[in-house]
Design an enzyme around this catalytic site. Structure first.
Site, mmCIF file in Angstrom:
data_model
loop_
_atom_site.group_PDB
_atom_site.id
_atom_site.type_symbol
_atom_site.label_atom_id
_atom_site.label_comp_id
_atom_site.label_asym_id
_atom_site.label_seq_id
_atom_site.Cartn_x
_atom_site.Cartn_y
_atom_site.Cartn_z
ATOM 1 N N LEU A 1 0.831 -1.218 0.000
ATOM 2 C CA LEU A 1 0.000 0.000 0.000
ATOM 3 C C LEU A 1 0.860 1.259 0.000
ATOM 4 O O LEU A 1 0.466 2.289 -0.520
ATOM 5 C CB LEU A 1 -0.916 0.010 1.228
ATOM 6 C CG LEU A 1 -2.031 -1.030 1.230
ATOM 7 C CD1 LEU A 1 -2.721 -1.063 2.584
ATOM 8 C CD2 LEU A 1 -3.042 -0.739 0.131
ATOM 9 N N SER B 1 4.947 3.114 1.528
ATOM 10 C CA SER B 1 6.111 3.052 2.406
ATOM 11 C C SER B 1 6.299 4.377 3.097
ATOM 12 O O SER B 1 6.039 5.426 2.516
ATOM 13 C CB SER B 1 7.375 2.760 1.595
ATOM 14 O OG SER B 1 7.329 1.462 1.108
ATOM 15 N N GLY C 1 8.797 6.321 6.534
ATOM 16 C CA GLY C 1 10.128 6.307 7.116
ATOM 17 C C GLY C 1 10.375 5.099 7.995
ATOM 18 O O GLY C 1 11.508 4.681 8.183
ATOM 19 N N ALA C 2 9.304 4.554 8.555
ATOM 20 C CA ALA C 2 9.501 3.479 9.519
ATOM 21 C C ALA C 2 9.325 2.099 8.901
ATOM 22 O O ALA C 2 9.684 1.105 9.523
ATOM 23 C CB ALA C 2 8.531 3.646 10.685
ATOM 24 N N THR D 1 7.031 -0.439 5.708
ATOM 25 C CA THR D 1 6.150 -0.577 4.554
ATOM 26 C C THR D 1 4.799 -1.104 5.022
ATOM 27 O O THR D 1 4.736 -1.919 5.935
ATOM 28 C CB THR D 1 6.780 -1.568 3.542
ATOM 29 O OG1 THR D 1 8.073 -1.081 3.200
ATOM 30 C CG2 THR D 1 5.946 -1.686 2.279
ATOM 31 N N LYS E 1 1.625 -3.193 8.868
ATOM 32 C CA LYS E 1 2.803 -2.332 8.794
ATOM 33 C C LYS E 1 4.013 -3.106 9.298
ATOM 34 O O LYS E 1 4.040 -3.554 10.443
ATOM 35 C CB LYS E 1 2.581 -1.076 9.637
ATOM 36 C CG LYS E 1 3.749 -0.124 9.582
ATOM 37 C CD LYS E 1 3.322 1.268 9.980
ATOM 38 C CE LYS E 1 4.453 2.251 9.767
ATOM 39 N NZ LYS E 1 3.976 3.616 9.724
ATOM 40 N N ASP F 1 3.869 12.207 16.328
ATOM 41 C CA ASP F 1 4.259 12.303 14.910
ATOM 42 C C ASP F 1 3.024 12.595 14.065
ATOM 43 O O ASP F 1 2.793 11.973 13.033
ATOM 44 C CB ASP F 1 4.947 11.004 14.469
ATOM 45 C CG ASP F 1 5.681 11.164 13.130
ATOM 46 O OD1 ASP F 1 5.907 12.322 12.704
ATOM 47 O OD2 ASP F 1 6.026 10.137 12.519
HETATM 48 N N1 LIG Z 1 -4.425 1.328 7.884
HETATM 49 C C1 LIG Z 1 -4.159 1.625 6.606
HETATM 50 N N2 LIG Z 1 -5.066 1.355 5.646
HETATM 51 C C2 LIG Z 1 -4.810 1.649 4.355
HETATM 52 N N3 LIG Z 1 -3.670 2.221 3.916
HETATM 53 C C3 LIG Z 1 -2.725 2.501 4.813
HETATM 54 C C4 LIG Z 1 -2.913 2.235 6.203
HETATM 55 N N4 LIG Z 1 -1.806 2.635 6.870
HETATM 56 C C5 LIG Z 1 -0.977 3.142 5.950
HETATM 57 N N5 LIG Z 1 -1.524 3.064 4.708
HETATM 58 C C6 LIG Z 1 -0.912 3.525 3.457
HETATM 59 O O1 LIG Z 1 0.468 3.221 3.473
HETATM 60 C C7 LIG Z 1 1.224 4.415 3.286
HETATM 61 C C8 LIG Z 1 2.496 4.327 4.070
HETATM 62 O O2 LIG Z 1 2.177 4.359 5.441
HETATM 63 P P1 LIG Z 1 3.282 4.613 6.510
HETATM 64 O O3 LIG Z 1 2.613 4.737 7.827
HETATM 65 O O4 LIG Z 1 4.346 3.594 6.367
HETATM 66 O O5 LIG Z 1 3.877 5.972 5.969
HETATM 67 P P2 LIG Z 1 4.030 7.388 6.535
HETATM 68 O O6 LIG Z 1 2.897 7.716 7.461
HETATM 69 O O7 LIG Z 1 4.240 8.255 5.360
HETATM 70 O O8 LIG Z 1 5.377 7.337 7.302
HETATM 71 P P3 LIG Z 1 5.675 6.995 8.816
HETATM 72 O O9 LIG Z 1 5.946 5.533 8.857
HETATM 73 O O10 LIG Z 1 6.865 7.764 9.086
HETATM 74 O O11 LIG Z 1 4.513 7.443 9.631
HETATM 75 C C9 LIG Z 1 0.318 5.552 3.731
HETATM 76 O O12 LIG Z 1 0.655 6.745 3.127
HETATM 77 C C10 LIG Z 1 -1.049 5.028 3.304
HETATM 78 O O13 LIG Z 1 -1.246 5.339 1.931
#
Ligand SMILES: Nc1ncnc2c1ncn2[C@@H]1O[C@H](COP(=O)(O)OP(=O)(O)OP(=O)(O)O)[C@@H](O)[C@H]1O
Length: 376
Positions: free
Chosen positions: A15, A17, A19-20, A22, A38, A240
């Site tokens: 879906l 990626s 910083g932390a 995928t 995640k 965050d």
């Molecule tokens: N619960 C979820 N349901 C559907 N899509 C999701 C969900 N969580 C994350 N995503 C998708 O995955 C992408 C990456 O999420 P992720 O949390 O890894 O990234 P981030 O928020 O940009 O970075 P970080 O890990 O630093 O918070 C998101 O931008 C979103 O599009």
């Protein structure tokens, strides 16, 4: 290649990626339910102690239940890499939903961190790509093409962030042969200065102030306030809060994501070196930059940065280097929202400015107060 199986889950699709790690769409083979999984990949694999702590911390999160907070189902460890199973949201991140410009600093810090400031693990709010109209369209609200600026289908997989690349691999299972050093962004040189923002990516004033967009903005902010009031009421601080950690589904229901994760990453020496700060520069409150104790008001600062960006089309502080950004956040006043958007909503602008006051005591003190002020 994404892994095929993670714990009891079958991976269906990537879906996105961050910083932390995928996030995958995955199938729980026990129940046949789809979840978002995640997989954290930002540090070395967990030792047993850290894995136990992860499980304990996420038990607390799994007990939370609020319509605006993403449901966490379980945490686990797969081949040493922690994962988190949560509710799958069919929707967009706030950045795409309300078109926030996404230029940001992208530097894992090196030895040049100034005295008195903690070193920082990651910086970029990296879910931005050219935005999308696809969600508006799906809501039956087609928008004029705005110079073709917002053409991305945000439901598609997004490219890995530069920040993630800096850790050496986007997929921990692919990274197993990498040395520890290659996963440690701190040893990498600072990246080149950020490119100047592309002016064509800045929303025009009439786009910012479209009544339909402002309606969505208000509705989203109110739901975010409800989510924050809930987690703060449970003694949690998000740490965050940023547009990519907020998703809006097809019914316009807002979900706050990833809370708890920042604290876990910040606290756990198995993942980060002691004292490393986890967060995203642009949204960090002054007290977070200074490594001082945080409370709910730090999240309210981040909320204020988001609101400021949504109202003015640009962040309150815009700098080419992390140090310059920190200096601005700690010492300078941002331009008035209404100087950047002459016809912006004055009450919302007032709320944004009060939220990003440097002293926590000068801000709104609770998310409930912000809710009231935005409802006026
Ligand atoms: N619960 C979820 N349901 C559907 N899509 C999701 C969900 N969580 C994350 N995503 C998708 O995955 C992408 C990456 O999420 P992720 O949390 O890894 O990234 P981030 O928020 O940009 O970075 P970080 O890990 O630093 O918070 C998101 O931008 C979103 O599009």
């Amino acid at each position: 290649m994404p892994p095929k199986v993670i714990g009891p889950y079958r991976v269906l699709q990537t879906l996105g990626s961050g910083g932390a790690g995928t996030v995958y769409r995955a199938l729980d083979r026990r129940s046949n339910d789809e979840v978002a999984l995640k997989l954290l990949s930002a540090g070395p694999a967990l030792d047993e102690r850290a894995a136990r702590r992860l499980a304990r911390e996420f038990e607390t999160l799994a007990d939370l239940s609020h319509p605006n907070v993403v449901k966490v189902f379980e945490a686990g460890v797969h081949q040493g890499w922690p994962y988190l199973a949560m509710e799958l949201i069919e929707g967009l991140t706030l950045r795409h939903y309300l078109d926030i410009r996404g230029d940001d600093l992208i530097s894992p810090m090196s030895a040049s961190t100034p005295r008195g400031l903690l070193s920082v693990r990651r910086t970029v709010d990296d879910d931005f790509g050219p935005g999308s109209d696809s969600f508006s369209d799906s809501l039956g609200e087609p928008r004029p093409s705005m110079d073709g600026l917002f053409s991305m289908d945000a439901f598609n997989e997004e490219p890995p962030s530069e920040d993630l690349n800096s850790y050496g691999a986007s997929d921990p299972l692919e990274a197993e042969s990498e040395s520890d050093e290659s996963m440690d962004g701190f040893d990498l040189p600072l990246p080149p200065p950020r490119k100047p923002p592309d002016p064509s990516r800045t929303l025009r004033e009439e786009d910012l102030n479209r009544p339909e967009r402002m309606g969505r903005l208000k509705d989203t902010m109110l739901q975010l306030c409800e989510a924050l009031a809930y987690i703060h009421g449970h003694g949690l601080v998000h740490r965050d809060l940023k547009p990519s950690n907020v998703m809006v589904d097809e019914d316009r229901q807002v979900r706050l994501m990833d809370f708890g994760l920042a604290k876990f990453l910040a606290d756990d020496v198995a993942i980060t070196e002691a004292g490393k700060m986890v967060g995203t520069y642009r949204y960090m409150a002054p007290e977070q930059i200074l490594g001082e104790p945080l409370d709910g008001r730090s999240d309210l600062y981040s909320l204020g940065v988001i609101l400021y960006e949504l109202l003015s089309g640009r962040p309150p502080f815009d700098a080419k280097t992390p140090h310059e950004l920190w200096r601005q956040v700690l010492e300078t006043e941002p331009p008035p929202v209404l100087a950047l958007n002459l016809h912006g909503d004055p009450q919302f602008a007032r709320v944004a400015h009060r939220l990003i006051r440097k002293e926590p005591d000068d801000r709104f003190q609770t998310a409930e107060e912000v809710y009231e002020a935005l409802s006026e």
